[in-house]
Design an enzyme around this catalytic site. Structure first.
Site, short mmCIF file in Angstrom:
data_model
loop_
_atom_site.label_atom_id
_atom_site.label_comp_id
_atom_site.label_asym_id
_atom_site.label_seq_id
_atom_site.Cartn_x
_atom_site.Cartn_y
_atom_site.Cartn_z
CG ASP A 20 -1.73 1.21 1.40
OD1 ASP A 20 -2.41 1.58 0.42
OD2 ASP A 20 -1.71 1.82 2.48
CG ASP A 22 -1.75 7.97 0.35
OD1 ASP A 22 -0.65 8.07 -0.21
OD2 ASP A 22 -2.77 8.56 -0.04
CG ASP A 226 -2.14 2.28 6.51
OD1 ASP A 226 -2.46 1.98 5.33
OD2 ASP A 226 -2.32 3.40 7.00
#
Length: 284
Positions: A20, A22, A226
């Site tokens: 991922d 951001d 996250d």
């Protein structure tokens, strides 16, 4: 029509990293990957693929890949498509007599249908929903901290409609999800926005790669994320890694690992965990 992966040059890696962006490889506020630079460079030195897997658009990820010096494929818009940069090590070949080399594999639903569906969902639920298709570059700049060019790249969407729920009642998200489901669509929370998309996710795109990586030997797949929209990706890999801040609940993913530094998250945690995995895997 099926597809297969081919290599344009010799390649022998023991890891393949799906990441991922951001809040994971990129700082959630500054969008910097500076703290992950040592691990990024180690991956480049050892020819370890970093497959970016994000809700970002192809235009955004092409720009980031150039800045980072990455030439590997990348997965766009929460698994909606896979892009193969020109000059990259992997070539995606279409099965059949043509044997065409593809620069893009589409998995997701057409964006115009999604933006129309979001308007229908808003009308049906009475929720105050605002999607990217209803926003100006200035709106996106204010919401994300991106500059104008960055906002314009973020608006070049193909498979995923980010949206906000404004003045939301407690059951608004559940009503929106049910309305989306009746249209054969899904709603997934991301770092800043909710995302409306078809019946696909980041995990589907990882599975696409996993199925086509088998001829290349024993390569361990790593997934790093996250947020809730990263969970399908984490469930598809051999080594799932969670780099969210400690106050964020961990998903119930088998074998999940995280930084052993309690205060580390985002690119700082990414750097520590990736360097550890490289040491473990390449010291044998």
């Amino acid at each position: 029509m099926g597809t297969e992966l081919r290599l344009k040059r010799p390649w022998h890696a023991r890891l393949m990293i799906f990441s991922d962006l951001d809040g994971t490889l990129l700082d959630p506020v500054t969008y910097s990957w500076q703290e992950a630079t040592p691990a990024l460079q180690a991956c480049i030195d050892k020819d370890i693929p970093i497959i970016m897997n994000s809700s970002k658009t192809g235009a955004e990820m092409a720009h980031l890949a150039r800045q980072m010096g990455l030439s590997w494929p990348y997965i766009v818009e929460n698994g909606g498509g896979i892009c193969f940069p020109k000059g990259g090590p992997f070539q995606c070949i279409e099965d059949g007599t043509s044997g065409r080399s593809l620069d893009h594999v589409a998995i997701g639903m057409n964006y115009e249908r999604l933006s129309e569906a979001l308007l229908r969902i808003a009308a049906e639920t009475g929720a105050c929903i605002r999607g990217f298709s209803q926003m100006s570059p200035e709106d996106i700049m204010a919401l994300t901290g991106l500059d104008r060019k960055g906002a314009e790249r973020a608006m070049q969407r193909q498979y995923d409609e980010p949206f906000l729920i404004e003045h939301a009642l407690p059951d608004a998200l559940e009503r929106i999800r049910k309305a989306a489901g009746r249209l054969g669509l899904q709603v997934t929370p991301g770092g800043r926005f909710y995302h409306l998309h078809g019946a696909f996710d980041k995990g589907n795109a990882v599975r696409w790669f996993a199925d086509r990586m088998k001829p290349f030997g024993n390569i361990r797949l790593v997934g790093i994320g996250d947020s809730e929209n990263d969970i399908p990706m984490l469930e598809e890999v051999d080594i799932p890694v969670w780099v969210a801040p400690p106050e964020k609940p961990e998903p119930a993913v088998k074998g999940l690992i995280k930084s052993n530094k309690a205060t580390f998250s985002g690119p700082e945690a990414w750097n520590q965990v990736v360097l550890l995995l490289i040491r473990e895997r390449y010291s044998r």
